[in-house]
Scaffold this motif. Structure first.
Motif, short mmCIF file in Angstrom:
data_model
loop_
_atom_site.label_atom_id
_atom_site.label_comp_id
_atom_site.label_asym_id
_atom_site.label_seq_id
_atom_site.Cartn_x
_atom_site.Cartn_y
_atom_site.Cartn_z
N ALA B 68 0.74 -1.01 -0.03
CA ALA B 68 0.05 0.11 0.06
C ALA B 68 0.73 1.43 -0.04
O ALA B 68 0.73 2.07 -0.72
CB ALA B 68 -1.09 0.26 1.23
N GLY B 136 -2.82 -2.12 -2.56
CA GLY B 136 -1.50 -2.46 -2.93
C GLY B 136 -1.13 -3.07 -4.20
O GLY B 136 -0.12 -3.63 -4.35
N THR B 154 -7.92 -5.91 -0.34
CA THR B 154 -8.34 -4.70 -0.02
C THR B 154 -9.49 -4.50 -0.42
O THR B 154 -9.66 -3.53 -1.60
CB THR B 154 -7.23 -3.61 -0.43
OG1 THR B 154 -6.91 -3.79 -2.06
CG2 THR B 154 -6.01 -3.65 0.30
N GLY B 157 -10.35 -0.55 0.11
CA GLY B 157 -8.95 0.22 -0.64
C GLY B 157 -8.96 0.20 -1.78
O GLY B 157 -8.73 1.33 -2.51
#
Lengths: 112, 555, 196
Positions: B68, B136, B154, B157
Motif C-alpha cells: 500500500a 497495494g 483490499t 482500498g
C-alpha cells in the motif's frame, strides 16, 4: 410564435436533413436483414458514419464552424484508431504466441 | 462583526472563484500531499534498509502495508503532487496573468474543478485507513491483482483508490478545458500565438495531451470498477476478458502523462533561464514546434512499458523505434535551453539554480531511458530498480526541482515578499546532493538484478549481500537527509510569507505580463488591462538603455 | 471592495480571440474529451467482438425494434433541438423553450424504452454476468443513458431560462451536446443491435 415556415436562409432546411437521416436509418436497418456480411458492414457501419457526419455538419453546424474544429474532433477519432491498431495485435490475434500449456519432455532440474 | 468576518473568509478563501485563490488552493493541497508522499517513501525505504525493524513515527511495516505504501506513494506523487502543482496550481495562478486578462473564462467551473479534486484527495487519504488497508496493487493497478479483492486483500482500498483517481481525472479534464479555452480566447489585445510565453503554451499542450489520452483510461477505469464491485470479467480471461487490455488502456494514458507533467516543467525552466541569463530565449518557434511534436509522438510509445507482458514482438520493435524517436524533441529543447545560456549574463539566484539543476538531472533520466525504451535491454532491466531510478531521475526534476524553481521564481509575485536567498541556497544544495545519493545507488542495485516491489530481500540470498545492502542503506540515509532539508524550505516559505523583504512589482526585471500586475495581484489582476506590443523574451535588445523590454510597454 | 459571493462574469469570458464564442469553444473541447471516452470503450468492445465469434449469437438476443425505435426517437429529438436553436437565433425564447421541452420528452421516451428493454432482458436471464458481451452492452448503453439523463436535466434548465428570454445562447450549446449524444447512439445501435 411567428409562422412555422420562416427558415433562416443561412441554415440548411433542418426538416429535409431529418428526412434524409430517416431514410438512411431505414437503410441501416433493412440492409443487414439480408445477412450478407459485406452488405451488413456497409449498410450498418458505413451508413452510421454518414449519419453521424450529417448530424455533425448540419445539426451541430460544423459546416459553418471554423475548420480546425473538424480537425480537432477528427484527431480524437484518429487517436482511437491508433489505440485500436496498437492493442488489437494483442487482444485480437494470439497466433504464434504459444500460450497453450505444453508439458516439458523432462522435468526441470534444480528448482525446489 | 465576527460573523461577517467568518463569512468573508469562507467566500474569499474557500469558495472563491478567483483564479489566484484556486491556484493557491491547488498549490497548497499539492504541497501537503507532497509531504504525505514523502512520508510514505520514508517508511518503505526504512523497511528496505532495515527490514523488519520498527520504523520511527510509523512502526513495523507488514507486507500488505508495504504494498500500500509504494502504491500510494506513486499515485500521490503523480496525481496529487505533480499534476496539481505544475498544471493546476501554477497554471491557474499564472495563465490569466501571463496572457493579460482578469480571470479564467469559466471561474465557477474552475472552482468546481478544485472541489472535485479536493474530494479525490480526501478519498485517497481515507483509502489508507479503511478495513483491509490501502490499495497495494501498484499505481499501474494491473488486473487481475487490482480486479478482485480475493487477490489484493483490499476490498475497500482498491475501489476507493480507483474512484479517487477517476475523480482526479474529471477535475483535471474540467481544468484543462478551462485552460485551453482561456488561452485560445481571452488573450490580451496584441498577443498573437507567437507572443504567448512558453510556460503558457506548455500548459495548454499538456492539457490537450491529457484530454486526448485519458479518455480510454476513464472507460477502462469504469470497466475495472465493474470488475471490482460487480464481479464482471472485462479483464478476466476466465470470462472472456483480457488483462493485457488494461495495460494498454493504462499506458495509452500513462506514457503521455509523463509528457503532460514534463512540458509545464520545461516551460518553467524556459521562463527562469531567460530571466536570469538576461538573454532572449533561443529558438522560441523551434521549442514550440518540438513541444507539439513531443505531444503527438507521446501517443505512439506506450507499449514500451509492456515489453515483457507477452505483447506481439513485432509491435515491440515498432514501439522501440518510436520510443527512441521521442528523445529527439526533448534533446532539442534541452539544447535550446543551453544555447539560451550561452553568452548570457547569468545570475545564480535560487530559481536559476533549480532550473539549471533540472537540465542536469533530467539529462540523466533521459539518457537512462534509452536502455529501457529498447526492447532488448529492457527485457533484462524491466521491473528492476534501474527502472525506479530512471523514472525518479525524470519525475523528481519535473515535480520537485521544476516545482521549486517555480515557487522561488514566482513567490514575490504570489505573496508580495521575497524568500530568503541564503536559506534558499542551503535548501537547494541540501536537496540536490542527497537526491543523487538516493537514486544513483538504485541504478547499481537494479543492474545487479534487484526486483521492484519486494517487501524484504532477506529471502533472496544473492540480493542480500552486504555490498548491496549497504547501497540500500546509503539510499535510505540520503533520503532522510534530503527530507530533513525540506524543513529549511518550509521554514523559509512560512517565514517569508509574513516577514520576508517586501517585493516590488517586477523584482526580477522580467518581461512577461504577470510582472505588470501588483505583487500580489488584487482581484481583477491589473489596474489597467495590458496591451501586448512584442514577444515575451526581448532581453538585452541592442540600442535600449534597459536590458529588458516588457511586453506591455509601448516603447 | 467587491463581494466574491456576487458572481460577476469576468472580462476574460467576454473576449473572443478566435472568433468562436467562449462557451461553444469549450463545448468542442468537452466533446473532444467525450469522443475518447466512448472511443476507448467501443474500441475495446470491437476488439473483443472480433475475437469472440459467439458474440454474434448473444447480439441476436438484443431487441432490434426497441433499438431502432430509440434511434428514431433520438433523431427526432435532435430535430427539435436544432429547431429550438433556430427559434433562439430569431430571439423567440418561448418558442425555443417549447422545442427544448419536446427534446426532453424525446429523452424521456428514450429512457423509458431503454428501461423496458433492460428489464425484459434481465428477466430472460441476459444479465450483466451472462457473458462479456452483455457486460459491454450494459456498460456502453448505461454510460450513454447517463449522458441522455444529464442532457435532459440541462435541457430543462436551459428551457426554463429561454422561456423568460434569458441566456438564449445556451440553447445552441445544449443542442450541440444533444446532437453528440445522438451521434454516439448512431454508432451504438449497429454495434450492439444490428450486427449479428
Amino acid at each position: 410564435m411567428s409562422g412555422q415556415g420562416t427558415e433562416a436562409t443561412s441554415h440548411p432546411n433542418y426538416v429535409k436533413v431529418y428526412l434524409a437521416l430517416l431514410v438512411l436509418f431505414a437503410i441501416s436497418v433493412v440492409g443487414p436483414l439480408f445477412g450478407h456480411p459485406w452488405l451488413t458492414l456497409v449498410t450498418a457501419f458505413g451508413v452510421a458514419a454518414v449519419k453521424a457526419t450529417m448530424v455533425a455538419a448540419y445539426f451541430m453546424h460544423l459546416n459553418i464552424e471554423r475548420r480546425y474544429i473538424w480537425y480537432l474532433l477528427f484527431t480524437m477519432v484518429a487517436f482511437m484508431g491508433l489505440l485500436f491498431a496498437g492493442v488489437a495485435p494483442d487482444v485480437l490475434a494470439q497466433g504464434g504466441q504459444n500460450w497453450r500449456h505444453v508439458r516439458p519432455a523432462q522435468p526441470a532440474v534444480g528448482h525446489h | 462583526m465576527a460573523e461577517g468576518h467568518a463569512q468573508s473568509f469562507w467566500s474569499r478563501y474557500v469558495f472563491s472563484t478567483d483564479h489566484k485563490i484556486i491556484g493557491l488552493q491547488y498549490l497548497f493541497t499539492g504541497m501537503f500531499m507532497g509531504l504525505v508522499g514523502a512520508f510514505l517513501a520514508y517508511v518503505f525505504r526504512m523497511q528496505l534498509a532495515f527490514p523488519g525493524e520498527s520504523v520511527p513515527l510509523y512502526g513495523v511495516v507488514t507486507p500488505l502495508q508495504y504494498n500500500a505504501l509504494v502504491t500510494n506513494h506513486g499515485a500521490i506523487m503523480i496525481f496529487w503532487v505533480a499534476m496539481p502543482i505544475l498544471i493546476a496550481g501554477l497554471g491557474n495562478y499564472f495563465i490569466p496573468l501571463m496572457i493579460g486578462c482578469d480571470d479564467m473564462v469559466f471561474p465557477r467551473l474552475n472552482r468546481l474543478s478544485y472541489q472535485i479534486f479536493f474530494l479525490s484527495t480526501v478519498l485517497i487519504l481515507a483509502s489508507l485507513f479503511v478495513p483491509g488497508g490501502g490499495f497495494g496493487g501498484a499505481w499501474t493497478a494491473y488486473p487481475p491483482l487490482s480486479a478482485s479483492a480475493q487477490y489484493n486483500h483490499t476490498p475497500w482500498g482498491a475501489p476507493l483508490w480507483l474512484i479517487a483517481v477517476a475523480l482526479e481525472f474529471v477535475a483535471f479534464l474540467l481544468g484543462g478545458i478551462n485552460f485551453v479555452t482561456t488561452v485560445m480566447n481571452a488573450r490580451a489585445p496584441g498577443m498573437g500565438p507567437m507572443q504567448i510565453p512558453i510556460f503558457v503554451w506548455m500548459v495548454v499542450i499538456a492539457s490537450i495531451v491529457f484530454m486526448a489520452s485519458v479518455g480510454p483510461l476513464v472507460a477502462g477505469a469504469i470497466m475495472l470498477l465493474f470488475d471490482q464491485l460487480f464481479g464482471t470479467h472485462f479483464y478476466d480471461p476466465k470470462g472472456g476478458g483480457d488483462p493485457i487490455l488494461w495495460q494498454h488502456l493504462f499506458w495509452f494514458f500513462g506514457h503521455p502523462e509523463v509528457y503532460v507533467v514534463l512540458l509545464p516543467a520545461l516551460g518553467i525552466v524556459a521562463e527562469v533561464i531567460t530571466v536570469f541569463s538576461r538573454k532572449k530565449l533561443f529558438a522560441y518557434k523551434t521549442i514550440l514546434y518540438t513541444a507539439f511534436a513531443t505531444g503527438i509522438i507521446s501517443f505512439f510509445v506506450w507499449a514500451h512499458h509492456q515489453f515483457v507482458a507477452g505483447i506481439d514482438p513485432r509491435m515491440a520493435h515498432l514501439f522501440t523505434i518510436t520510443t527512441l524517436i521521442i528523445s529527439i524533441p526533448i534533446a532539442e529543447m534541452t539544447f535550446a535551453f543551453i544555447a539560451t545560456l550561452y553568452g548570457g549574463s547569468i545570475e545564480f539566484r535560487t530559481p536559476m539554480l533549480w532550473a539549471l539543476a533540472f537540465i542536469a538531472e533530467f539529462l540523466i533520466g533521459g539518457v537512462t531511458g534509452i536502455f529501457l525504451g529498447a526492447n532488448a535491454t529492457d527485457i533484462y532491466l524491466h521491473d528492476s530498480y534501474f527502472v525506479v531510478a530512471h523514472f525518479h531521475y525524470t519525475f523528481f526534476p519535473i515535480a520537485v526541482i521544476a516545482g521549486f524553481a517555480a515557487l522561488t521564481y514566482w513567490f514575490p509575485k504570489m505573496f508580495g515578499r521575497h524568500m530568503n536567498e541564503t536559506l534558499g541556497k542551503i535548501h537547494f544544495w541540501g536537496t540536490i546532493v542527497p537526491f543523487n545519493f538516493v537514486f544513483l545507488p538504485l541504478f547499481v542495485l537494479g543492474a545487479a538484478g534487484e526486483h521492484r516491489r519486494i517487501y524484504s530481500y532477506e529471502h533472496f540470498s544473492q540480493l542480500f549481500t552486504p555490498g548491496l545492502q549497504n547501497l540500500r542503506v546509503l539510499a535510505t540515509v540520503a533520503l532522510v537527509v534530503m527530507l530533513l532539508f525540506q524543513f529549511v524550505f518550509l521554514y523559509n516559505f512560512i517565514r517569508s510569507l509574513f516577514a520576508g523583504e517586501k517585493a516590488e512589482e517586477n523584482p526580477w526585471k522580467a518581461n512577461t505580463l504577470e510582472w505588470a500586475a501588483p505583487s500580489p495581484p488584487p482581484h481583477g489582476n491589473f489596474a489597467e488591462m495590458p496591451i501586448v506590443y512584442r514577444g515575451p523574451y526581448e532581453y538585452s535588445v541592442p540600442g535600449r538603455p534597459l536590458d529588458y523590454w516588457p511586453q506591455h510597454v509601448p516603447q | 471592495m467587491t463581494h466574491a459571493s456576487e458572481f460577476q462574469v469576468p472580462l476574460a469570458t467576454r473576449r473572443s480571440a478566435t472568433g468562436i464564442p467562449t462557451g461553444r469553444l469549450a463545448l468542442w473541447w468537452v466533446l473532444a474529451s467525450e469522443i475518447v471516452i466512448f472511443g476507448g470503450l467501443l474500441a475495446s468492445y470491437i476488439m473483443f467482438r472480433l475475437h469472440h465469434p459467439h458474440w454474434a449469437d448473444e447480439a441476436s438476443h438484443t431487441n432490434i425494434w426497441a433499438g431502432g425505435f430509440n434511434t428514431f426517437v433520438l433523431l427526432t429529438s435532435s430535430l427539435f433541438a436544432v429547431l429550438g436553436h433556430q427559434a433562439a437565433e430569431q430571439g423567440d425564447g418561448p418558442k425555443a423553450a417549447r422545442f427544448l421541452r419536446l427534446t426532453v420528452l424525446g429523452g424521456l421516451v428514450f429512457l423509458g424504452v431503454k428501461a423496458l428493454e433492460w428489464s425484459g432482458e434481465i428477466a430472460h436471464g441476459f444479465t450483466i454476468y451472462r457473458d462479456l458481451f452483455w457486460t459491454f452492452y450494459y456498460a456502453a448503453t448505461g454510460l450513454h443513458g447517463l449522458h441522455v439523463l444529464v442532457g435532459m436535466v440541462i435541457l430543462a434548465l436551459v428551457a426554463q431560462d429561454a422561456a423568460r428570454g434569458k441566456n438564449l445562447h445556451r440553447v445552441e450549446l445544449i443542442g450541440i451536446y444533444w446532437h453528440f449524444v445522438d451521434a454516439v447512439w448512431i454508432f451504438l445501435f449497429p454495434l450492439f443491435y444490428i450486427a449479428r
